[in-house]
Scaffold this active site. Structure first.
Site, PDB file in Angstrom:
ATOM      1  N   ARG A 225     -19.844  -4.226 -45.189  1.00 42.92           N
ATOM      2  CA  ARG A 225     -20.969  -3.338 -44.895  1.00 42.92           C
ATOM      3  C   ARG A 225     -21.124  -3.262 -43.377  1.00 42.92           C
ATOM      4  O   ARG A 225     -20.933  -4.257 -42.677  1.00 42.92           O
ATOM      5  CB  ARG A 225     -22.271  -3.850 -45.507  1.00 42.92           C
ATOM      6  CG  ARG A 225     -22.448  -3.547 -46.988  1.00 42.92           C
ATOM      7  CD  ARG A 225     -22.655  -2.059 -47.299  1.00 42.92           C
ATOM      8  NE  ARG A 225     -22.800  -1.789 -48.732  1.00 42.92           N
ATOM      9  CZ  ARG A 225     -21.783  -1.551 -49.571  1.00 42.92           C
ATOM     10  NH1 ARG A 225     -20.533  -1.531 -49.138  1.00 42.92           N
ATOM     11  NH2 ARG A 225     -22.015  -1.315 -50.854  1.00 42.92           N
ATOM     12  N   GLU A 254     -24.012   5.797 -41.688  1.00 41.80           N
ATOM     13  CA  GLU A 254     -22.995   6.598 -42.384  1.00 41.80           C
ATOM     14  C   GLU A 254     -23.590   7.921 -42.805  1.00 41.80           C
ATOM     15  O   GLU A 254     -24.717   7.935 -43.300  1.00 41.80           O
ATOM     16  CB  GLU A 254     -22.464   5.836 -43.609  1.00 41.80           C
ATOM     17  CG  GLU A 254     -21.741   4.544 -43.229  1.00 41.80           C
ATOM     18  CD  GLU A 254     -21.217   3.753 -44.430  1.00 41.80           C
ATOM     19  OE1 GLU A 254     -21.266   4.272 -45.553  1.00 41.80           O
ATOM     20  OE2 GLU A 254     -20.756   2.631 -44.223  1.00 41.80           O
ATOM     21  N   HIS A 273     -15.893   4.991 -45.687  1.00 37.28           N
ATOM     22  CA  HIS A 273     -16.412   4.156 -46.764  1.00 37.28           C
ATOM     23  C   HIS A 273     -15.749   4.514 -48.105  1.00 37.28           C
ATOM     24  O   HIS A 273     -16.420   4.953 -49.041  1.00 37.28           O
ATOM     25  CB  HIS A 273     -17.939   4.273 -46.882  1.00 37.28           C
ATOM     26  CG  HIS A 273     -18.538   3.149 -47.684  1.00 37.28           C
ATOM     27  ND1 HIS A 273     -19.829   2.725 -47.538  1.00 37.28           N
ATOM     28  CD2 HIS A 273     -17.996   2.341 -48.644  1.00 37.28           C
ATOM     29  CE1 HIS A 273     -20.064   1.723 -48.373  1.00 37.28           C
ATOM     30  NE2 HIS A 273     -18.973   1.466 -49.054  1.00 37.28           N
TER      31      HIS A 273
HETATM   32  P1  NAD Z   1     -18.315 -10.755 -54.580  1.00 30.46           P
HETATM   33  O1  NAD Z   1     -19.678 -11.103 -55.013  1.00 30.46           O
HETATM   34  O2  NAD Z   1     -17.191 -10.868 -55.549  1.00 30.46           O
HETATM   35  O3  NAD Z   1     -17.910 -11.632 -53.317  1.00 30.46           O
HETATM   36  C1  NAD Z   1     -18.729 -11.872 -52.225  1.00 30.46           C
HETATM   37  C2  NAD Z   1     -18.394 -13.254 -51.696  1.00 30.46           C
HETATM   38  O4  NAD Z   1     -19.084 -13.461 -50.460  1.00 30.46           O
HETATM   39  C3  NAD Z   1     -18.836 -14.350 -52.662  1.00 30.46           C
HETATM   40  O5  NAD Z   1     -17.774 -15.264 -52.803  1.00 30.46           O
HETATM   41  C4  NAD Z   1     -20.029 -14.977 -51.952  1.00 30.46           C
HETATM   42  O6  NAD Z   1     -20.166 -16.349 -52.238  1.00 30.46           O
HETATM   43  C5  NAD Z   1     -19.638 -14.760 -50.504  1.00 30.46           C
HETATM   44  N1  NAD Z   1     -20.764 -14.856 -49.575  1.00 30.46           N
HETATM   45  C6  NAD Z   1     -22.031 -14.384 -49.708  1.00 30.46           C
HETATM   46  N2  NAD Z   1     -22.766 -14.684 -48.629  1.00 30.46           N
HETATM   47  C7  NAD Z   1     -21.936 -15.362 -47.792  1.00 30.46           C
HETATM   48  C8  NAD Z   1     -22.113 -15.943 -46.517  1.00 30.46           C
HETATM   49  N3  NAD Z   1     -23.280 -15.905 -45.898  1.00 30.46           N
HETATM   50  N4  NAD Z   1     -21.046 -16.538 -45.954  1.00 30.46           N
HETATM   51  C9  NAD Z   1     -19.851 -16.602 -46.566  1.00 30.46           C
HETATM   52  N5  NAD Z   1     -19.624 -16.080 -47.779  1.00 30.46           N
HETATM   53  C10 NAD Z   1     -20.655 -15.463 -48.376  1.00 30.46           C
HETATM   54  O7  NAD Z   1     -18.413  -9.289 -54.006  1.00 30.46           O
HETATM   55  P2  NAD Z   1     -17.179  -8.325 -53.679  1.00 30.46           P
HETATM   56  O8  NAD Z   1     -16.914  -7.462 -54.845  1.00 30.46           O
HETATM   57  O9  NAD Z   1     -16.072  -9.106 -53.092  1.00 30.46           O
HETATM   58  O10 NAD Z   1     -17.839  -7.399 -52.566  1.00 30.46           O
HETATM   59  C11 NAD Z   1     -18.259  -7.954 -51.341  1.00 30.46           C
HETATM   60  C12 NAD Z   1     -18.993  -6.909 -50.530  1.00 30.46           C
HETATM   61  O11 NAD Z   1     -18.057  -5.954 -50.057  1.00 30.46           O
HETATM   62  C13 NAD Z   1     -20.006  -6.109 -51.332  1.00 30.46           C
HETATM   63  O12 NAD Z   1     -21.260  -6.747 -51.288  1.00 30.46           O
HETATM   64  C14 NAD Z   1     -20.020  -4.781 -50.650  1.00 30.46           C
HETATM   65  O13 NAD Z   1     -21.005  -4.773 -49.653  1.00 30.46           O
HETATM   66  C15 NAD Z   1     -18.666  -4.677 -50.002  1.00 30.46           C
HETATM   67  N6  NAD Z   1     -17.770  -3.716 -50.683  1.00 30.46           N
HETATM   68  C16 NAD Z   1     -17.291  -2.662 -49.966  1.00 30.46           C
HETATM   69  C17 NAD Z   1     -16.430  -1.761 -50.561  1.00 30.46           C
HETATM   70  C18 NAD Z   1     -15.852  -0.592 -49.781  1.00 30.46           C
HETATM   71  O14 NAD Z   1     -15.552   0.425 -50.360  1.00 30.46           O
HETATM   72  N7  NAD Z   1     -15.690  -0.689 -48.496  1.00 30.46           N
HETATM   73  C19 NAD Z   1     -16.062  -1.919 -51.914  1.00 30.46           C
HETATM   74  C20 NAD Z   1     -16.561  -3.012 -52.618  1.00 30.46           C
HETATM   75  C21 NAD Z   1     -17.407  -3.911 -51.985  1.00 30.46           C
END
Ligand code: NAD
Length: 307
Positions: A225, A254, A273
């Protein structure tokens, strides 16, 4: 609660045609309909991209994105509305997108595309191009995205390290650091890739100090993000050559404003994005929705419940 009518909110249109998802869910034992803002109250639950105040009168909201930072958790909690998200499906898509960015930088493909626009036959400098094996990528956040990135990059010969709160080992990662060792984790990596959700803890996690800690020849990748990064600090690091370049999919604002300096930088790849886009997106999300409709009917806990 009883689920009788499930709305597919028209805002999902930004990612796939709403009717594709409604058709995909046609076999469910509930009515599924594409809805606009004026029909929210006719539903018990919605599948959506954006948030609307009127969702607080429903029983269940499913986000087609993994990131749910746009939803007001406290209000959902207060109103007793269940919020579920689409984490778990973006490992391969985002992994391939990130591999693509790294290959573009290493093999100079972005230069060729830029030159082609100008019909210019121009080879890279002799020492510009490199190969990925032997380089290290530090992936900050080891969830679905982080693991997908690690798997794809490992297959290309990249050594992958990770940063996670617990510091426990994760399959597919060569080394794991705890959060308090973030600067140490990123200081020797040729690539730093951000895959954490946006929370109060991760807002501006990547600031001037983090970019200073990185190698001058390192590339930075953000697919999580925009606000996880202090964008002016990133721009400053790129302008002062204390970073080699960046691939950025998500931004503080965005669409990225036309006057952002990022647009004009040779060593910056911008994507709007869409790192997780695939023509199968409606199916991948639909499978989570179907699973939860079945779980609700069976009196089981929701999968991917956030609130
Ligand atoms: P997920 O829940 O599978 O993984 C997130 C990970 O981050 C988890 O392992 C969690 O423990 C960890 N985490 C949370 N807070 C943390 C911190 N302070 N320090 C270290 N680790 C931390 O989620 P995901 O599916 O992997 O998605 C992650 C993020 O990526 C989403 O929240 C979203 O914002 C973003 N995303 C972006 C796109 C895109 O199109 N660019 C697509 C999917 C997700």
């Amino acid at each position: 609660f009883e689920l009788e009518r499930l709305g597919v909110h028209e805002s999902v249109e930004a990612v796939f045609p709403p009717a594709e998802l409604a058709d995909y869910l046609i076999d469910l034992p509930v009515e599924v309909a594409v809805i606009g803002d004026d029909e929210i109250s006719s539903c018990d639950a919605v599948v959506t991209l954006e948030h609307r105040e009127a969702f607080l009168d429903l029983n269940w909201v499913h986000s087609i994105q993994a990131g749910v930072d746009r939803f007001p958790f406290d209000a959902f909690e207060d109103e007793g509305v269940v919020l579920t998200n689409s984490t778990g499906i973006h490992d391969r898509t985002v992994g391939e997108t990130v591999a693509g960015y790294l290959l573009m930088f290493a093999r100079r493909l972005h230069d060729h595309v830029a030159n082609q626009q100008e019909r210019r036959w121009e080879r890279p400098e002799w020492d510009d191009a490199f190969t990925l094996p032997g380089s290290t990528a530090c992936v900050v956040g080891t969830g679905t995205l982080g693991r997908g990135v690690a798997k794809t990059l490992s297959a290309l010969g990249v050594r992958v390290t990770g940063v996670r709160r617990s510091g426990d080992p994760v399959p597919g990662f060569d080394e794991i650091y705890t959060n308090d060792r973030l600067l140490e984790a990123i200081e020797d990596a040729e690539f730093v890739i951000v895959t954490v959700p946006l929370t109060e803890e991760t807002r501006h996690l990547f600031d001037a100090e983090a970019f200073d800690a990185m190698r001058d020849d390192a590339y930075f990748v953000n697919v999580s993000r925009g606000s996880v990064v202090d964008e002016p600090a990133l721009i400053d690091a790129l302008e002062t050559d204390t970073l080699a370049g960046a691939a950025v999919d998500v931004f503080e604002e965005e669409p990225l404003p036309e006057d952002s300096p990022l647009w004009g930088m040779d060593e910056v790849i911008i994507s709007p994005h869409c790192a997780a886009y695939t023509r199968d997106y409606f199916r991948d999300t639909g499978d989570i929705v179907r699973e939860n409709v079945n779980r609700l009917a069976d009196g089981e806990a929701f999968h991917n419940r956030v609130v």
